[in-house]
Motif scaffolding. Structure first.
Motif, mmCIF file in Angstrom:
data_model
loop_
_atom_site.group_PDB
_atom_site.id
_atom_site.type_symbol
_atom_site.label_atom_id
_atom_site.label_comp_id
_atom_site.label_asym_id
_atom_site.label_seq_id
_atom_site.Cartn_x
_atom_site.Cartn_y
_atom_site.Cartn_z
ATOM 1 N N VAL A 60 0.721 -1.263 -0.061
ATOM 2 C CA VAL A 60 0.211 0.103 -0.113
ATOM 3 C C VAL A 60 0.792 1.086 0.107
ATOM 4 O O VAL A 60 1.776 1.506 0.858
ATOM 5 N N ILE A 61 0.693 2.260 -1.007
ATOM 6 C CA ILE A 61 1.398 3.562 -1.026
ATOM 7 C C ILE A 61 0.759 4.496 -0.094
ATOM 8 O O ILE A 61 -0.369 4.459 0.043
ATOM 9 N N SER A 62 1.854 5.250 0.178
ATOM 10 C CA SER A 62 1.299 6.581 1.016
ATOM 11 C C SER A 62 1.721 7.525 -0.131
ATOM 12 O O SER A 62 2.417 7.769 -1.021
ATOM 13 N N PRO A 63 0.788 8.830 0.020
ATOM 14 C CA PRO A 63 0.864 10.003 -0.938
ATOM 15 C C PRO A 63 2.530 10.465 -1.150
ATOM 16 O O PRO A 63 3.107 10.586 -2.194
ATOM 17 N N ALA A 64 3.334 10.379 0.165
ATOM 18 C CA ALA A 64 4.545 11.076 0.105
ATOM 19 C C ALA A 64 5.580 10.051 -1.087
ATOM 20 O O ALA A 64 6.477 10.753 -1.643
ATOM 21 N N GLU A 65 5.154 8.897 -1.252
ATOM 22 C CA GLU A 65 5.914 8.046 -1.950
ATOM 23 C C GLU A 65 5.872 8.229 -3.467
ATOM 24 O O GLU A 65 6.755 7.824 -4.063
ATOM 25 N N LEU A 66 4.737 9.087 -3.835
ATOM 26 C CA LEU A 66 4.612 9.374 -5.305
ATOM 27 C C LEU A 66 5.908 10.313 -5.863
ATOM 28 O O LEU A 66 6.318 10.213 -7.014
ATOM 29 N N ALA A 67 6.475 10.989 -4.801
ATOM 30 C CA ALA A 67 7.410 11.963 -5.339
ATOM 31 C C ALA A 67 8.811 11.248 -5.515
ATOM 32 O O ALA A 67 9.508 11.988 -6.285
ATOM 33 N N GLU A 68 8.766 10.180 -5.208
ATOM 34 C CA GLU A 68 10.201 9.525 -5.493
ATOM 35 C C GLU A 68 10.367 8.868 -6.878
ATOM 36 O O GLU A 68 11.080 8.668 -7.432
ATOM 37 N N ALA A 69 9.211 8.885 -7.546
ATOM 38 C CA ALA A 69 9.178 8.317 -8.911
ATOM 39 C C ALA A 69 9.285 9.195 -9.969
ATOM 40 O O ALA A 69 9.084 10.606 -9.949
ATOM 41 N N ASP A 70 10.054 8.751 -11.167
ATOM 42 C CA ASP A 70 10.198 9.632 -12.172
ATOM 43 C C ASP A 70 9.129 9.649 -13.137
ATOM 44 O O ASP A 70 9.138 10.720 -14.096
ATOM 45 N N GLY A 71 8.185 8.984 -13.186
ATOM 46 C CA GLY A 71 7.038 8.698 -13.768
ATOM 47 C C GLY A 71 5.991 7.817 -13.144
ATOM 48 O O GLY A 71 6.373 7.056 -12.319
ATOM 49 N N LEU A 72 4.854 8.128 -13.549
ATOM 50 C CA LEU A 72 3.597 7.335 -12.849
ATOM 51 C C LEU A 72 2.590 7.073 -13.574
ATOM 52 O O LEU A 72 2.242 7.727 -14.641
ATOM 53 N N ILE A 73 1.886 5.619 -13.474
ATOM 54 C CA ILE A 73 0.765 5.412 -14.370
ATOM 55 C C ILE A 73 -0.131 4.943 -13.295
ATOM 56 O O ILE A 73 0.146 3.877 -12.577
ATOM 57 N N PHE A 74 -1.289 5.850 -13.326
ATOM 58 C CA PHE A 74 -2.267 5.391 -12.124
ATOM 59 C C PHE A 74 -3.184 4.390 -12.769
ATOM 60 O O PHE A 74 -3.846 4.774 -13.967
ATOM 61 N N GLY A 75 -3.835 3.420 -12.112
ATOM 62 C CA GLY A 75 -4.931 2.458 -12.560
ATOM 63 C C GLY A 75 -5.852 2.425 -11.523
ATOM 64 O O GLY A 75 -5.567 2.368 -10.292
ATOM 65 N N PHE A 76 -7.180 2.197 -12.007
ATOM 66 C CA PHE A 76 -8.208 2.014 -11.190
ATOM 67 C C PHE A 76 -9.267 1.667 -11.743
ATOM 68 O O PHE A 76 -9.478 1.762 -13.165
ATOM 69 N N PRO A 77 -10.280 0.916 -11.049
ATOM 70 C CA PRO A 77 -11.646 0.710 -11.623
ATOM 71 C C PRO A 77 -12.623 1.865 -11.772
ATOM 72 O O PRO A 77 -12.260 2.776 -11.286
ATOM 73 N N THR A 78 -13.628 1.740 -12.431
ATOM 74 C CA THR A 78 -14.372 2.742 -12.596
ATOM 75 C C THR A 78 -15.722 2.561 -11.999
ATOM 76 O O THR A 78 -16.233 1.573 -11.767
ATOM 77 N N ARG A 79 -16.204 3.675 -11.473
ATOM 78 C CA ARG A 79 -17.464 3.608 -10.601
ATOM 79 C C ARG A 79 -18.351 5.181 -11.428
ATOM 80 O O ARG A 79 -17.887 6.007 -11.232
#
Length: 192
Positions: free
Chosen positions: A51-70
């Protein structure tokens, strides 16, 4: 809930790691539904993806976010996670990072385009650079004989009642998206 997003994420990770010098990690956001509700919904146990914390996002050089749709938008669990990134927004810690989006919908009319369109606002407010797949996947984007998820915005699949699994074509688009964004992130980092 049924693992469709995780299956696409695994292929995206493989695609990203196919770019020399790129390391990719899988994370999941915290669940917001109580366990008893998940049991009533027939949800399988959560995977062991950290499970990720918001602060860990800053460590990445790029991000791909995936999620189900509601209802044509990202699921509430993911929205709640992004709502917790106010500190990153305040410091603009994610500004300039390339980011992509992928998703799973319940049906063909369930948000294959509205989901990424409504999610892009999250990237924009953080100053992230949205990297769509476009039509870089080639002939797979024009397949008309088979039911397939995914759009120029990103990889996708149809979960239906949970029994339909991502197809080889959908997994191929996911692999391509990971490779595509990783190559762009690597170029941007090299120019920094």
């Amino acid at each position: 809930m049924y693992g469709h997003v995780e299956k696409l994420a695994e292929e995206i990770k493989k695609g990203a790691q196919s770019v020399e010098g790129v390391e990719a990690k899988l994370w999941q956001v915290p669940e917001t539904l109580p366990e008893e509700v998940l049991v009533k919904m027939g949800a399988p146990p959560k995977s062991d993806v950290p499970v990720i914390s918001p602060a860990e996002l800053a460590e990445a050089d790029g991000l791909i976010f995936g999620f189900p749709t509601r209802f044509g938008m990202m699921a509430a669990q993911f929205k709640a996670f992004l709502d917790a990134t106010g500190g990153l927004w305040r410091t603009q810690s994610l500004a300039g990072k390339p980011a992509g989006i992928f998703y799973s919908t319940g049906s063909q009319g369930g948000g294959q385009e509205t989901t990424p369109l409504t999610a892009i606002t999250q990237l924009v407010h953080h100053g992230m650079l949205f990297v769509p797949v476009g039509y870089t996947f080639g002939a797979g984007m024009f397949e008309m004989e088979k039911v397939k998820g995914g759009t120029p915005y990103g990889a996708g699949t149809f979960a239906g009642d949970g029994s339909r699994q991502p197809t080889e074509l959908e997994l191929g688009l996911a692999f391509h998206q990971g490779k595509h964004l990783a190559a762009i992130a690597k170029k941007l980092k090299g120019d920094a």
